[in-house]
Enzyme design. Structure first.
Site, PDB file in Angstrom:
ATOM      1  N   ASN A 118       0.855  -1.187   0.000  1.00  0.00           N
ATOM      2  CA  ASN A 118       0.000   0.000   0.000  1.00  0.00           C
ATOM      3  C   ASN A 118       0.901   1.251   0.000  1.00  0.00           C
ATOM      4  OD1 ASN A 118      -1.462   2.265   1.019  1.00  0.00           O
ATOM      5  ND2 ASN A 118      -3.090   0.883   1.631  1.00  0.00           N
ATOM      6  N   HIS A 142       1.091   6.157   1.810  1.00  0.00           N
ATOM      7  CA  HIS A 142       1.885   7.070   2.643  1.00  0.00           C
ATOM      8  C   HIS A 142       3.084   7.668   1.924  1.00  0.00           C
ATOM      9  CE1 HIS A 142      -0.922   6.511   5.668  1.00  0.00           C
ATOM     10  NE2 HIS A 142      -0.586   5.291   5.971  1.00  0.00           N
ATOM     11  N   HIS A 200      -5.420   3.838  -2.042  1.00  0.00           N
ATOM     12  CA  HIS A 200      -6.766   4.215  -1.592  1.00  0.00           C
ATOM     13  C   HIS A 200      -7.061   5.633  -2.071  1.00  0.00           C
ATOM     14  CE1 HIS A 200      -9.590   4.521   2.194  1.00  0.00           C
ATOM     15  NE2 HIS A 200     -10.200   4.884   1.079  1.00  0.00           N
ATOM     16  N   ARG A 208      -9.117   8.412  -1.495  1.00  0.00           N
ATOM     17  CA  ARG A 208     -10.069   8.862  -0.471  1.00  0.00           C
ATOM     18  C   ARG A 208     -10.879  10.048  -0.985  1.00  0.00           C
ATOM     19  NH1 ARG A 208      -8.656   6.779   5.024  1.00  0.00           N
ATOM     20  NH2 ARG A 208     -10.438   8.025   5.632  1.00  0.00           N
ATOM     21  N   ARG A 217      -6.621  13.038   0.546  1.00  0.00           N
ATOM     22  CA  ARG A 217      -5.552  13.451   1.470  1.00  0.00           C
ATOM     23  C   ARG A 217      -4.182  12.909   1.070  1.00  0.00           C
ATOM     24  NH1 ARG A 217      -7.292  10.220   6.870  1.00  0.00           N
ATOM     25  NH2 ARG A 217      -9.226  11.299   6.417  1.00  0.00           N
ATOM     26  N   GLU A 223      -8.430   0.673  -3.321  1.00  0.00           N
ATOM     27  CA  GLU A 223      -9.331   0.714  -2.156  1.00  0.00           C
ATOM     28  C   GLU A 223     -10.248   1.910  -2.308  1.00  0.00           C
ATOM     29  OE1 GLU A 223      -7.159   1.030   1.452  1.00  0.00           O
ATOM     30  OE2 GLU A 223      -6.180  -0.895   1.188  1.00  0.00           O
ATOM     31  N   THR A 233      -8.104   3.767   7.844  1.00  0.00           N
ATOM     32  CA  THR A 233      -9.347   2.998   7.933  1.00  0.00           C
ATOM     33  C   THR A 233      -9.392   2.329   9.306  1.00  0.00           C
ATOM     34  OG1 THR A 233      -8.856   2.493   5.631  1.00  0.00           O
ATOM     35  CG2 THR A 233     -10.772   1.434   6.584  1.00  0.00           C
ATOM     36  N   GLU A 257     -11.000  -9.221   2.725  1.00  0.00           N
ATOM     37  CA  GLU A 257      -9.754  -8.837   3.388  1.00  0.00           C
ATOM     38  C   GLU A 257     -10.072  -8.706   4.873  1.00  0.00           C
ATOM     39  OE1 GLU A 257      -7.197  -5.846   1.629  1.00  0.00           O
ATOM     40  OE2 GLU A 257      -6.574  -5.178   3.640  1.00  0.00           O
ATOM     41  N   HIS A 267      -3.931  -4.478   7.590  1.00  0.00           N
ATOM     42  CA  HIS A 267      -4.027  -3.417   8.591  1.00  0.00           C
ATOM     43  C   HIS A 267      -3.150  -3.711   9.792  1.00  0.00           C
ATOM     44  CE1 HIS A 267      -5.616   0.283  10.062  1.00  0.00           C
ATOM     45  NE2 HIS A 267      -6.238   0.396   8.901  1.00  0.00           N
TER      46      HIS A 267
HETATM   47  N1  PXP Z   1      -5.906  -2.790   3.962  1.00  0.00           N
HETATM   48  C1  PXP Z   1      -6.819  -1.794   4.039  1.00  0.00           C
HETATM   49  C2  PXP Z   1      -8.200  -2.087   3.591  1.00  0.00           C
HETATM   50  C3  PXP Z   1      -6.458  -0.506   4.484  1.00  0.00           C
HETATM   51  O1  PXP Z   1      -7.381   0.468   4.536  1.00  0.00           O
HETATM   52  C4  PXP Z   1      -5.120  -0.262   4.843  1.00  0.00           C
HETATM   53  C5  PXP Z   1      -4.714   1.098   5.295  1.00  0.00           C
HETATM   54  O2  PXP Z   1      -4.818   2.005   4.256  1.00  0.00           O
HETATM   55  C6  PXP Z   1      -4.202  -1.330   4.739  1.00  0.00           C
HETATM   56  C7  PXP Z   1      -4.622  -2.575   4.320  1.00  0.00           C
HETATM   57  C8  PXP Z   1      -2.759  -1.149   5.097  1.00  0.00           C
HETATM   58  O3  PXP Z   1      -2.661  -0.937   6.485  1.00  0.00           O
HETATM   59  P1  PXP Z   1      -1.279  -0.523   7.125  1.00  0.00           P
HETATM   60  O4  PXP Z   1      -0.920   0.806   6.565  1.00  0.00           O
HETATM   61  O5  PXP Z   1      -1.578  -0.489   8.596  1.00  0.00           O
HETATM   62  O6  PXP Z   1      -0.292  -1.590   6.759  1.00  0.00           O
END
Ligand code: PXP
Length: 265
Positions: A24, A27, A67, A69, A73, A94, A125, A175, A215
């Site tokens: 992901n 960030h 994602h 959003r 952001r 996402e 999330t 998921e 997550h």
């Molecule tokens: N899966 C989903 C559905 C998420 O919303 C996120 C966070 O954006 C992640 C995975 C990744 O989570 P993390 O950044 O805590 O690894």
């Protein structure tokens, strides 16, 4: 040019029992937006999440997750378009189930979408999507994505009622939200959450859905994730981005992949 079979990125599952990694990259965009939110098109806007996606793929990641959003952001519309054009593995988008974002996703046609809840105030999330409460609105969305050839994942808490509803809605993938496991303050809470995740994974596999997890997964808690059966893919963001500050993105991805090896399923 060689013509790839549809869902060619699924082929490795048949031959290797390798837990797959979706990175992901939100960030990376968060960092860019911290300085360049008002001018993301500037030639100085860095770091570029699309360049990082390429590095992740070369390091062995099996897919890229982003994602879009509602408040934009981190990831921007143009990022998603560029990711679609450049990604060689697969793009998992996402999104919250809102008309604006669903329409964008249907124009982009990612390989997969993962439906998530979205509240403007949350940092990330915070919980799974409540499929039971949102069933009516989700039916049409799932149909639209399937008509476009997009696989549909649903990010849910490990609750059997949610699993059953995902199957009823025609989800291809669930998921499982691992945030509570990752943030458990005591071993007892971690054990309870692990049991819920294990039961949910069994339930989803029995209903013939692909089981992913995501997550809060990091380099320290991966051993717990290995205790959840039936997993096919992990979506990991924050900890890889954080680790990359010290060792670079390529090494951060390789280190995570090494920890995911020898998953017994
Ligand atoms: N899966 C989903 C559905 C998420 O919303 C996120 C966070 O954006 C992640 C995975 C990744 O989570 P993390 O950044 O805590 O690894």
């Amino acid at each position: 040019m060689e013509k790839l079979a549809p869902f060619h990125w699924l082929l490795p599952i048949a031959s290797v029992n390798q837990l797959r990694l979706g990175v992901n990259i939100d960030h990376v965009a968060t960092l860019r937006q911290a300085r360049y939110a008002t001018m993301p098109e500037s030639k100085n806007a860095e770091p570029d999440p699309i360049a990082i996606a390429g590095i992740c793929e070369r390091a062995g990641a099996h897919g890229i997750t982003a994602h879009l959003r509602a408040d934009r952001r981190h990831i921007q519309d143009r990022d998603i378009q560029r990711l679609r054009e450049s990604i060689m593995t697969k793009l998992n988008l996402e999104l919250g189930n809102t008309p604006e974002i669903v329409d964008i996703a249907l124009r982009i046609v990612p390989d997969e979408v993962c439906l998530v809840p979205e509240k403007r105030q949350e940092v990330t999330t915070e919980g799974g999507l409540d499929l039971v409460a949102n069933k009516k609105e989700l039916v049409t969305t799932v149909k639209r994505f399937h008509a476009a050839g997009v696989r549909v994942s649903m990010f849910i808490d490990p609750i059997l009622e949610q699993i059953d509803t995902a199957a009823e809605l025609g989800a291809d993938i669930v998921e499982l939200h691992t945030g509570k496991l990752a943030n458990a303050f005591t071993d007892k809470i971690a054990q309870q959450e692990l049991e819920r995740l294990r039961a949910a994974a069994h339930g989803a596999a029995e209903l013939k859905m692909q089981v992913n997890a995501g997550h809060g997964i990091n380099y320290r808690n991966m051993a717990l994730i290995h205790k959840i059966p039936h997993l096919v893919e992990l979506n990991i963001g924050h900890s890889i981005v954080a680790r990359s500050v010290f060792v670079g993105f390529e090494t951060a991805v390789r280190e995570m992949l090494a920890l995911m090896e020898n998953y017994k399923g």
